[in-house]
Motif scaffolding. Structure first.
Motif, PDB file in Angstrom:
ATOM      1  N   THR A 113       0.832  -1.221   0.000  1.00 43.85           N
ATOM      2  CA  THR A 113       0.000   0.000   0.000  1.00 43.85           C
ATOM      3  C   THR A 113       0.857   1.258   0.000  1.00 43.85           C
ATOM      4  O   THR A 113       0.385   2.331  -0.374  1.00 43.85           O
ATOM      5  CB  THR A 113      -0.954   0.065   1.217  1.00 43.85           C
ATOM      6  N   ASN A 114       2.111   1.119   0.374  1.00 43.75           N
ATOM      7  CA  ASN A 114       3.002   2.286   0.363  1.00 43.75           C
ATOM      8  C   ASN A 114       3.348   2.764  -1.047  1.00 43.75           C
ATOM      9  O   ASN A 114       3.927   3.839  -1.214  1.00 43.75           O
ATOM     10  CB  ASN A 114       4.264   1.982   1.164  1.00 43.75           C
ATOM     11  N   ARG A 150       1.262   3.918  -2.841  1.00 47.27           N
ATOM     12  CA  ARG A 150       0.519   5.192  -2.950  1.00 47.27           C
ATOM     13  C   ARG A 150       1.440   6.377  -2.725  1.00 47.27           C
ATOM     14  O   ARG A 150       1.268   7.434  -3.324  1.00 47.27           O
ATOM     15  CB  ARG A 150      -0.593   5.241  -1.891  1.00 47.27           C
ATOM     16  N   GLY A 151       2.386   6.192  -1.825  1.00 45.23           N
ATOM     17  CA  GLY A 151       3.328   7.267  -1.514  1.00 45.23           C
ATOM     18  C   GLY A 151       4.312   7.513  -2.638  1.00 45.23           C
ATOM     19  O   GLY A 151       4.532   8.644  -3.057  1.00 45.23           O
ATOM     20  N   THR A 152       4.911   6.434  -3.154  1.00 42.15           N
ATOM     21  CA  THR A 152       5.966   6.640  -4.152  1.00 42.15           C
ATOM     22  C   THR A 152       5.386   7.011  -5.518  1.00 42.15           C
ATOM     23  O   THR A 152       5.961   7.798  -6.249  1.00 42.15           O
ATOM     24  CB  THR A 152       6.889   5.412  -4.272  1.00 42.15           C
ATOM     25  N   ALA A 165       2.670   8.769  -5.899  1.00 41.33           N
ATOM     26  CA  ALA A 165       2.234  10.163  -5.771  1.00 41.33           C
ATOM     27  C   ALA A 165       3.386  11.135  -5.983  1.00 41.33           C
ATOM     28  O   ALA A 165       3.182  12.288  -6.376  1.00 41.33           O
ATOM     29  CB  ALA A 165       1.594  10.401  -4.399  1.00 41.33           C
ATOM     30  N   LEU A 166       4.615  10.662  -5.733  1.00 42.78           N
ATOM     31  CA  LEU A 166       5.770  11.546  -5.923  1.00 42.78           C
ATOM     32  C   LEU A 166       5.901  11.986  -7.382  1.00 42.78           C
ATOM     33  O   LEU A 166       6.519  13.005  -7.672  1.00 42.78           O
ATOM     34  CB  LEU A 166       7.054  10.838  -5.454  1.00 42.78           C
TER      35      LEU A 166
END
Lengths: 230, 230
Positions: free
Chosen positions: B200-201, B203-205, B207-208
Protein backbone atom coordinates in the motif's frame (compact mmCIF):
# COMPACT_ATOMS: atom_id res chain seq x y z
CA UNK A 1 5.51 43.48 9.66
CA UNK A 2 1.94 42.70 10.76
CA UNK A 3 1.32 39.03 10.14
CA UNK A 4 -1.84 37.01 10.70
CA UNK A 5 -1.54 33.30 11.36
CA UNK A 6 -4.77 31.38 10.85
CA UNK A 7 -4.98 28.21 12.93
CA UNK A 8 -4.14 27.55 16.57
CA UNK A 9 -2.71 24.02 16.29
CA UNK A 10 0.96 23.16 16.62
CA UNK A 11 1.76 24.58 13.17
CA UNK A 12 0.11 27.92 13.93
CA UNK A 13 1.76 28.05 17.33
CA UNK A 14 5.23 27.28 15.94
CA UNK A 15 4.95 29.82 13.14
CA UNK A 16 3.58 32.52 15.45
CA UNK A 17 6.26 32.00 18.07
CA UNK A 18 9.01 32.28 15.49
CA UNK A 19 7.51 35.42 13.95
CA UNK A 20 7.44 37.13 17.36
CA UNK A 21 11.09 36.10 17.86
CA UNK A 22 11.87 37.81 14.55
CA UNK A 23 10.22 41.02 15.72
CA UNK A 24 6.96 40.87 13.79
CA UNK A 25 3.53 41.78 15.16
CA UNK A 26 1.38 38.66 15.17
CA UNK A 27 -2.33 37.97 15.48
CA UNK A 28 -3.30 34.31 15.60
CA UNK A 29 -6.74 33.61 14.16
CA UNK A 30 -9.35 31.14 15.28
CA UNK A 31 -13.07 30.57 14.79
CA UNK A 32 -13.96 31.40 18.39
CA UNK A 33 -11.37 33.16 20.54
CA UNK A 34 -13.04 32.43 23.86
CA UNK A 35 -13.44 28.74 23.12
CA UNK A 36 -9.90 28.33 21.78
CA UNK A 37 -8.36 30.23 24.68
CA UNK A 38 -10.02 27.84 27.13
CA UNK A 39 -8.22 24.82 25.62
CA UNK A 40 -5.71 23.23 27.96
CA UNK A 41 -5.58 19.70 26.55
CA UNK A 42 -2.20 18.74 25.09
CA UNK A 43 -2.22 17.20 21.63
CA UNK A 44 -1.01 13.67 20.81
CA UNK A 45 2.58 14.95 20.54
CA UNK A 46 2.60 16.78 23.85
CA UNK A 47 2.12 20.26 22.40
CA UNK A 48 0.24 22.52 24.83
CA UNK A 49 -3.40 23.37 24.46
CA UNK A 50 -3.92 26.77 22.87
CA UNK A 51 -4.95 28.46 26.15
CA UNK A 52 -1.73 27.45 27.88
CA UNK A 53 0.35 28.30 24.84
CA UNK A 54 -1.19 31.77 24.66
CA UNK A 55 -0.30 32.46 28.31
CA UNK A 56 3.30 31.45 27.58
CA UNK A 57 3.39 33.64 24.45
CA UNK A 58 1.86 36.95 25.54
CA UNK A 59 3.28 38.74 22.50
CA UNK A 60 0.80 36.98 20.23
CA UNK A 61 -2.67 38.53 20.05
CA UNK A 62 -5.59 36.16 19.51
CA UNK A 63 -8.39 37.17 17.16
CA UNK A 64 -11.16 35.79 15.03
CA UNK A 65 -10.31 34.73 11.48
CA UNK A 66 -11.95 37.97 10.26
CA UNK A 67 -10.03 40.18 12.71
CA UNK A 68 -6.77 38.43 11.84
CA UNK A 69 -7.20 38.85 8.09
CA UNK A 70 -8.00 42.55 8.62
CA UNK A 71 -4.90 42.90 10.82
CA UNK A 72 -2.30 41.15 8.70
CA UNK A 73 -0.25 42.59 5.85
CA UNK A 74 0.51 38.95 5.15
CA UNK A 75 -1.79 36.04 6.05
CA UNK A 76 -0.38 32.61 6.82
CA UNK A 77 -2.85 29.74 6.44
CA UNK A 78 -2.04 27.11 9.04
CA UNK A 79 -5.57 25.74 9.39
CA UNK A 80 -6.48 22.17 8.57
CA UNK A 81 -6.83 21.91 4.79
CA UNK A 82 -10.43 20.79 5.08
CA UNK A 83 -11.30 24.05 6.91
CA UNK A 84 -9.11 26.57 5.10
CA UNK A 85 -11.67 27.94 2.65
CA UNK A 86 -14.24 28.31 5.42
CA UNK A 87 -11.77 30.21 7.61
CA UNK A 88 -11.02 32.65 4.80
CA UNK A 89 -14.71 33.00 3.90
CA UNK A 90 -15.32 34.42 7.36
CA UNK A 91 -13.11 37.41 6.51
CA UNK A 92 -14.50 40.62 5.03
CA UNK A 93 -13.77 40.02 1.31
CA UNK A 94 -12.26 43.50 0.88
CA UNK A 95 -9.68 42.69 3.56
CA UNK A 96 -8.19 39.99 1.31
CA UNK A 97 -7.63 42.37 -1.62
CA UNK A 98 -4.05 42.23 -2.91
CA UNK A 99 -2.98 40.44 0.25
CA UNK A 100 -0.49 37.60 0.24
CA UNK A 101 -1.77 34.36 1.69
CA UNK A 102 1.02 31.92 2.44
CA UNK A 103 -0.69 28.56 2.28
CA UNK A 104 1.14 25.86 4.16
CA UNK A 105 -1.88 23.62 4.77
CA UNK A 106 -2.55 20.21 3.21
CA UNK A 107 -5.97 18.82 2.28
CA UNK A 108 -5.65 15.70 4.42
CA UNK A 109 -8.60 13.32 4.50
CA UNK A 110 -8.76 11.27 7.68
CA UNK A 111 -12.07 9.62 6.76
CA UNK A 112 -10.44 6.68 4.93
CA UNK A 113 -8.20 5.54 7.78
CA UNK A 114 -4.52 6.09 8.52
CA UNK A 115 -2.31 7.32 7.06
CA UNK A 116 -4.66 10.00 5.72
CA UNK A 117 -5.22 10.35 2.00
CA UNK A 118 -5.95 13.66 0.27
CA UNK A 119 -9.47 15.08 -0.08
CA UNK A 120 -10.45 13.69 -3.51
CA UNK A 121 -11.80 16.99 -4.87
CA UNK A 122 -8.55 18.72 -3.85
CA UNK A 123 -6.09 16.21 -5.26
CA UNK A 124 -4.65 14.77 -8.47
CA UNK A 125 -6.23 17.29 -10.89
CA UNK A 126 -6.73 20.02 -8.28
CA UNK A 127 -5.11 21.15 -5.02
CA UNK A 128 -5.91 23.18 -1.94
CA UNK A 129 -3.59 25.95 -3.09
CA UNK A 130 -5.27 26.44 -6.44
CA UNK A 131 -8.74 25.99 -4.96
CA UNK A 132 -8.03 28.87 -2.55
CA UNK A 133 -6.72 30.97 -5.45
CA UNK A 134 -9.88 30.27 -7.47
CA UNK A 135 -12.12 30.99 -4.46
CA UNK A 136 -10.31 34.19 -3.43
CA UNK A 137 -9.06 35.69 -6.71
CA UNK A 138 -8.46 39.06 -5.03
CA UNK A 139 -5.64 37.54 -2.93
CA UNK A 140 -2.23 36.22 -3.95
CA UNK A 141 -1.84 32.63 -2.79
CA UNK A 142 1.72 31.39 -2.40
CA UNK A 143 2.06 27.71 -1.53
CA UNK A 144 5.18 26.85 0.41
CA UNK A 145 6.50 25.02 3.49
CA UNK A 146 3.72 22.40 3.33
CA UNK A 147 6.13 19.52 2.73
CA UNK A 148 7.76 19.32 6.14
CA UNK A 149 7.32 19.30 9.92
CA UNK A 150 6.58 22.77 11.34
CA UNK A 151 9.78 22.91 13.39
CA UNK A 152 11.79 22.81 10.17
CA UNK A 153 9.57 25.34 8.40
CA UNK A 154 10.79 28.12 10.66
CA UNK A 155 14.23 26.74 11.47
CA UNK A 156 15.69 24.78 8.57
CA UNK A 157 19.17 24.77 10.12
CA UNK A 158 17.98 22.13 12.60
CA UNK A 159 19.14 19.49 10.09
CA UNK A 160 21.76 19.20 7.35
CA UNK A 161 23.15 22.68 7.86
CA UNK A 162 19.83 23.97 6.53
CA UNK A 163 20.54 22.41 3.15
CA UNK A 164 17.32 20.72 2.12
CA UNK A 165 14.53 21.84 -0.13
CA UNK A 166 11.50 24.07 0.18
CA UNK A 167 9.26 24.44 -2.85
CA UNK A 168 7.14 27.46 -3.59
CA UNK A 169 4.59 28.29 -6.23
CA UNK A 170 2.02 30.97 -6.98
CA UNK A 171 0.70 33.13 -9.78
CA UNK A 172 2.05 36.49 -8.61
CA UNK A 173 5.77 37.11 -9.01
CA UNK A 174 5.96 40.05 -6.61
CA UNK A 175 4.14 38.05 -3.93
CA UNK A 176 6.70 35.26 -4.32
CA UNK A 177 9.55 37.76 -3.90
CA UNK A 178 8.06 38.95 -0.59
CA UNK A 179 7.47 35.39 0.60
CA UNK A 180 11.10 34.54 -0.19
CA UNK A 181 12.17 37.43 2.05
CA UNK A 182 10.16 36.01 4.94
CA UNK A 183 11.55 32.52 4.25
CA UNK A 184 15.05 34.00 4.32
CA UNK A 185 14.26 35.40 7.78
CA UNK A 186 13.29 31.89 8.90
CA UNK A 187 16.74 30.78 7.73
CA UNK A 188 16.04 29.48 4.24
CA UNK A 189 18.86 30.12 1.78
CA UNK A 190 17.78 31.09 -1.72
CA UNK A 191 19.59 28.11 -3.25
CA UNK A 192 17.28 25.82 -1.28
CA UNK A 193 14.09 27.51 -2.47
CA UNK A 194 12.72 26.07 -5.70
CA UNK A 195 10.02 28.08 -7.45
CA UNK A 196 7.94 25.58 -9.43
CA UNK A 197 5.85 28.22 -11.22
CA UNK A 198 2.15 28.95 -10.96
CA UNK A 199 -0.23 27.79 -8.24
CA UNK A 200 -1.24 24.60 -10.09
CA UNK A 201 2.13 23.25 -8.96
CA UNK A 202 0.60 22.90 -5.49
CA UNK A 203 -0.67 19.57 -6.87
CA UNK A 204 2.93 18.42 -6.81
CA UNK A 205 3.89 19.58 -3.34
CA UNK A 206 0.61 18.53 -1.70
CA UNK A 207 0.93 15.07 -3.28
CA UNK A 208 4.29 14.70 -1.52
CA UNK A 209 2.31 14.30 1.71
CA UNK A 210 1.45 10.75 0.63
CA UNK A 211 5.14 9.91 0.74
CA UNK A 212 6.02 12.17 3.68
CA UNK A 213 3.50 10.42 5.94
CA UNK A 214 4.96 7.02 5.07
CA UNK A 215 8.57 8.08 5.61
CA UNK A 216 7.47 9.63 8.93
CA UNK A 217 5.89 6.29 9.87
CA UNK A 218 9.13 4.41 9.16
CA UNK A 219 11.39 6.98 10.82
CA UNK A 220 9.02 7.60 13.75
CA UNK A 221 9.98 11.27 13.66
CA UNK A 222 9.09 14.28 11.55
CA UNK A 223 12.57 15.74 11.81
CA UNK A 224 13.56 15.05 8.22
CA UNK A 225 13.10 16.71 4.88
CA UNK A 226 13.57 15.94 1.22
CA UNK A 227 16.18 17.47 -0.99
CA UNK A 228 17.28 17.15 -4.60
CA UNK A 229 20.48 15.57 -5.81
CA UNK A 230 21.68 16.28 -9.35
CA UNK B 1 19.53 -15.06 -13.65
CA UNK B 2 16.73 -15.20 -16.22
CA UNK B 3 14.93 -11.87 -16.15
CA UNK B 4 11.91 -10.75 -18.16
CA UNK B 5 11.44 -7.06 -18.84
CA UNK B 6 7.92 -6.14 -19.92
CA UNK B 7 7.78 -3.02 -22.09
CA UNK B 8 9.91 -1.93 -25.02
CA UNK B 9 10.07 1.82 -24.39
CA UNK B 10 13.12 3.68 -23.14
CA UNK B 11 12.69 2.31 -19.60
CA UNK B 12 12.50 -1.30 -20.79
CA UNK B 13 15.45 -0.75 -23.11
CA UNK B 14 17.60 0.83 -20.41
CA UNK B 15 16.85 -1.87 -17.85
CA UNK B 16 17.41 -4.68 -20.35
CA UNK B 17 20.71 -3.28 -21.58
CA UNK B 18 22.02 -2.97 -18.04
CA UNK B 19 20.91 -6.49 -17.10
CA UNK B 20 22.81 -7.92 -20.09
CA UNK B 21 25.86 -5.90 -19.04
CA UNK B 22 25.57 -7.53 -15.60
CA UNK B 23 25.55 -11.00 -17.19
CA UNK B 24 21.86 -11.87 -16.86
CA UNK B 25 19.75 -13.58 -19.53
CA UNK B 26 17.06 -11.17 -20.66
CA UNK B 27 13.83 -11.50 -22.59
CA UNK B 28 12.04 -8.25 -23.36
CA UNK B 29 8.28 -8.61 -23.61
CA UNK B 30 5.85 -6.87 -25.91
CA UNK B 31 2.29 -7.38 -27.12
CA UNK B 32 3.32 -8.17 -30.69
CA UNK B 33 6.96 -9.02 -31.38
CA UNK B 34 6.78 -8.56 -35.15
CA UNK B 35 5.10 -5.17 -34.89
CA UNK B 36 7.44 -3.92 -32.16
CA UNK B 37 10.56 -5.13 -33.99
CA UNK B 38 9.55 -3.12 -37.05
CA UNK B 39 9.60 0.17 -35.11
CA UNK B 40 12.36 2.52 -36.23
CA UNK B 41 10.91 5.87 -35.14
CA UNK B 42 12.92 7.62 -32.41
CA UNK B 43 10.95 8.87 -29.41
CA UNK B 44 10.69 12.53 -28.39
CA UNK B 45 14.00 12.28 -26.50
CA UNK B 46 15.99 10.72 -29.33
CA UNK B 47 15.86 7.15 -28.02
CA UNK B 48 15.93 4.63 -30.85
CA UNK B 49 12.86 2.80 -32.07
CA UNK B 50 12.63 -0.72 -30.64
CA UNK B 51 13.63 -2.41 -33.91
CA UNK B 52 16.88 -0.46 -34.15
CA UNK B 53 17.58 -0.90 -30.45
CA UNK B 54 17.11 -4.66 -30.76
CA UNK B 55 19.66 -4.85 -33.59
CA UNK B 56 22.15 -2.95 -31.44
CA UNK B 57 21.45 -5.23 -28.44
CA UNK B 58 21.52 -8.74 -29.89
CA UNK B 59 21.92 -10.26 -26.42
CA UNK B 60 18.32 -9.40 -25.58
CA UNK B 61 15.68 -11.84 -26.81
CA UNK B 62 12.29 -10.39 -27.75
CA UNK B 63 9.15 -12.29 -26.79
CA UNK B 64 5.46 -11.85 -26.18
CA UNK B 65 4.36 -10.84 -22.69
CA UNK B 66 3.30 -14.46 -22.10
CA UNK B 67 6.62 -15.89 -23.32
CA UNK B 68 8.56 -13.40 -21.24
CA UNK B 69 6.68 -14.17 -18.03
CA UNK B 70 7.23 -17.89 -18.62
CA UNK B 71 10.94 -17.24 -19.22
CA UNK B 72 11.79 -14.99 -16.31
CA UNK B 73 12.69 -16.00 -12.77
CA UNK B 74 12.06 -12.34 -12.04
CA UNK B 75 9.67 -10.11 -14.01
CA UNK B 76 10.27 -6.37 -14.32
CA UNK B 77 7.21 -4.33 -15.22
CA UNK B 78 8.31 -1.41 -17.39
CA UNK B 79 5.07 -1.04 -19.31
CA UNK B 80 2.94 2.09 -19.19
CA UNK B 81 0.96 1.99 -15.99
CA UNK B 82 -2.33 2.11 -17.88
CA UNK B 83 -1.38 -1.13 -19.68
CA UNK B 84 0.39 -3.06 -16.94
CA UNK B 85 -2.51 -5.24 -15.77
CA UNK B 86 -3.40 -6.12 -19.37
CA UNK B 87 0.19 -7.13 -20.14
CA UNK B 88 0.27 -9.45 -17.12
CA UNK B 89 -3.19 -10.84 -17.90
CA UNK B 90 -1.82 -12.17 -21.19
CA UNK B 91 0.53 -14.49 -19.27
CA UNK B 92 -0.44 -18.03 -18.35
CA UNK B 93 -1.59 -17.53 -14.72
CA UNK B 94 0.47 -20.46 -13.45
CA UNK B 95 3.63 -18.80 -14.79
CA UNK B 96 3.19 -15.96 -12.29
CA UNK B 97 3.05 -18.28 -9.29
CA UNK B 98 5.54 -17.25 -6.57
CA UNK B 99 7.33 -15.03 -9.06
CA UNK B 100 8.69 -11.63 -8.14
CA UNK B 101 7.33 -8.76 -10.21
CA UNK B 102 9.38 -5.62 -9.81
CA UNK B 103 6.93 -2.87 -10.63
CA UNK B 104 8.57 0.35 -11.70
CA UNK B 105 5.64 1.72 -13.69
CA UNK B 106 3.47 4.70 -12.79
CA UNK B 107 -0.25 5.04 -13.54
CA UNK B 108 0.09 8.27 -15.51
CA UNK B 109 -3.06 9.77 -17.01
CA UNK B 110 -2.36 11.89 -20.08
CA UNK B 111 -6.05 12.52 -20.79
CA UNK B 112 -6.25 15.67 -18.62
CA UNK B 113 -3.39 17.56 -20.28
CA UNK B 114 0.24 18.06 -19.33
CA UNK B 115 1.84 17.39 -16.96
CA UNK B 116 -0.04 14.10 -16.61
CA UNK B 117 -2.04 13.36 -13.48
CA UNK B 118 -2.52 9.87 -12.04
CA UNK B 119 -5.31 7.54 -13.17
CA UNK B 120 -8.03 8.38 -10.59
CA UNK B 121 -8.87 4.75 -9.74
CA UNK B 122 -5.16 4.05 -9.15
CA UNK B 123 -4.34 7.05 -6.97
CA UNK B 124 -4.90 8.60 -3.54
CA UNK B 125 -6.62 5.60 -1.90
CA UNK B 126 -5.16 3.01 -4.29
CA UNK B 127 -2.05 2.58 -6.45
CA UNK B 128 -0.85 0.61 -9.43
CA UNK B 129 1.41 -1.50 -7.22
CA UNK B 130 -1.35 -2.65 -4.91
CA UNK B 131 -3.84 -3.07 -7.77
CA UNK B 132 -1.39 -5.47 -9.45
CA UNK B 133 -0.93 -7.34 -6.16
CA UNK B 134 -4.73 -7.65 -5.76
CA UNK B 135 -5.13 -8.75 -9.37
CA UNK B 136 -2.27 -11.27 -9.31
CA UNK B 137 -2.21 -12.58 -5.73
CA UNK B 138 -0.05 -15.55 -6.77
CA UNK B 139 2.88 -13.19 -7.54
CA UNK B 140 5.01 -11.05 -5.22
CA UNK B 141 4.86 -7.42 -6.31
CA UNK B 142 7.74 -5.23 -5.20
CA UNK B 143 7.40 -1.56 -6.05
CA UNK B 144 10.69 0.25 -6.50
CA UNK B 145 12.68 2.56 -8.82
CA UNK B 146 9.49 4.30 -10.03
CA UNK B 147 10.52 7.68 -8.64
CA UNK B 148 13.36 8.53 -11.01
CA UNK B 149 14.62 8.68 -14.59
CA UNK B 150 15.53 5.25 -15.96
CA UNK B 151 19.20 6.12 -16.42
CA UNK B 152 19.51 6.54 -12.66
CA UNK B 153 17.52 3.40 -11.87
CA UNK B 154 20.30 1.21 -13.19
CA UNK B 155 23.24 3.51 -12.52
CA UNK B 156 22.70 5.61 -9.39
CA UNK B 157 26.35 6.67 -9.29
CA UNK B 158 25.68 9.03 -12.21
CA UNK B 159 24.87 11.72 -9.60
CA UNK B 160 25.86 12.54 -6.04
CA UNK B 161 28.23 9.61 -5.67
CA UNK B 162 25.15 7.39 -5.81
CA UNK B 163 23.87 8.86 -2.57
CA UNK B 164 20.19 9.55 -3.16
CA UNK B 165 17.12 7.59 -2.27
CA UNK B 166 15.27 4.64 -3.73
CA UNK B 167 12.12 3.46 -1.95
CA UNK B 168 10.80 -0.06 -2.02
CA UNK B 169 7.69 -1.73 -0.69
CA UNK B 170 5.89 -5.04 -0.99
CA UNK B 171 4.13 -7.66 1.09
CA UNK B 172 6.71 -10.45 0.84
CA UNK B 173 9.90 -10.05 2.86
CA UNK B 174 11.91 -12.67 0.97
CA UNK B 175 10.98 -11.06 -2.35
CA UNK B 176 12.25 -7.72 -1.08
CA UNK B 177 15.55 -9.32 -0.05
CA UNK B 178 16.02 -10.65 -3.58
CA UNK B 179 15.07 -7.32 -5.14
CA UNK B 180 17.61 -5.56 -2.91
CA UNK B 181 20.29 -7.91 -4.26
CA UNK B 182 19.43 -6.90 -7.83
CA UNK B 183 19.37 -3.22 -6.82
CA UNK B 184 22.82 -3.69 -5.27
CA UNK B 185 24.01 -5.01 -8.63
CA UNK B 186 22.71 -1.84 -10.29
CA UNK B 187 24.88 0.10 -7.83
CA UNK B 188 22.40 0.91 -5.06
CA UNK B 189 23.93 0.92 -1.59
CA UNK B 190 21.74 -0.53 1.16
CA UNK B 191 21.83 2.72 3.13
CA UNK B 192 20.08 4.42 0.21
CA UNK B 193 17.27 1.85 0.00
CA UNK B 194 14.29 2.67 2.22
CA UNK B 195 11.77 -0.12 2.75
CA UNK B 196 8.45 1.59 3.46
CA UNK B 197 6.59 -1.62 4.32
CA UNK B 198 3.72 -3.31 2.53
CA UNK B 199 2.55 -2.67 -1.02
CA UNK B 200 0.00 0.00 0.00
CA UNK B 201 3.00 2.29 0.36
CA UNK B 202 3.11 2.43 -3.43
CA UNK B 203 0.52 5.19 -2.95
CA UNK B 204 3.33 7.27 -1.51
CA UNK B 205 5.97 6.64 -4.15
CA UNK B 206 3.58 6.86 -7.12
CA UNK B 207 2.23 10.16 -5.77
CA UNK B 208 5.77 11.55 -5.92
CA UNK B 209 5.37 11.60 -9.70
CA UNK B 210 3.20 14.71 -9.33
CA UNK B 211 6.19 16.52 -7.89
CA UNK B 212 8.84 14.78 -10.00
CA UNK B 213 7.19 15.91 -13.23
CA UNK B 214 7.13 19.51 -12.03
CA UNK B 215 10.75 19.52 -10.89
CA UNK B 216 11.67 17.96 -14.24
CA UNK B 217 9.83 20.78 -15.99
CA UNK B 218 11.78 23.43 -14.06
CA UNK B 219 15.15 21.67 -14.41
CA UNK B 220 14.55 20.62 -18.02
CA UNK B 221 16.33 17.37 -17.30
CA UNK B 222 15.47 14.09 -15.60
CA UNK B 223 18.97 13.64 -14.25
CA UNK B 224 18.08 14.36 -10.62
CA UNK B 225 16.67 12.43 -7.71
CA UNK B 226 15.27 13.06 -4.27
CA UNK B 227 16.98 12.17 -1.07
CA UNK B 228 16.27 12.54 2.64
CA UNK B 229 18.06 14.85 5.04
CA UNK B 230 17.74 14.25 8.76
Amino acid sequence: MKIAVLGTGSVGQTISGRLIELGHEVMIGTRNVKEASARTLKDAYGNPGFGDWLKANPGVKPGTFAESVAFGDIIINATQGSNSAQALHSAVPGDLKEKIIIDLANPLDFSQGMPPSLIPALSNTNSLGEELQKTFPQAHIVKTLNTMWCGLMVNPSLIGGGNHINFLCGNNTEAKVRVRQLLNQFGWKNENLLDLGDITNARGTEALLHLWLRVWSVKQTGVFNFTLVS
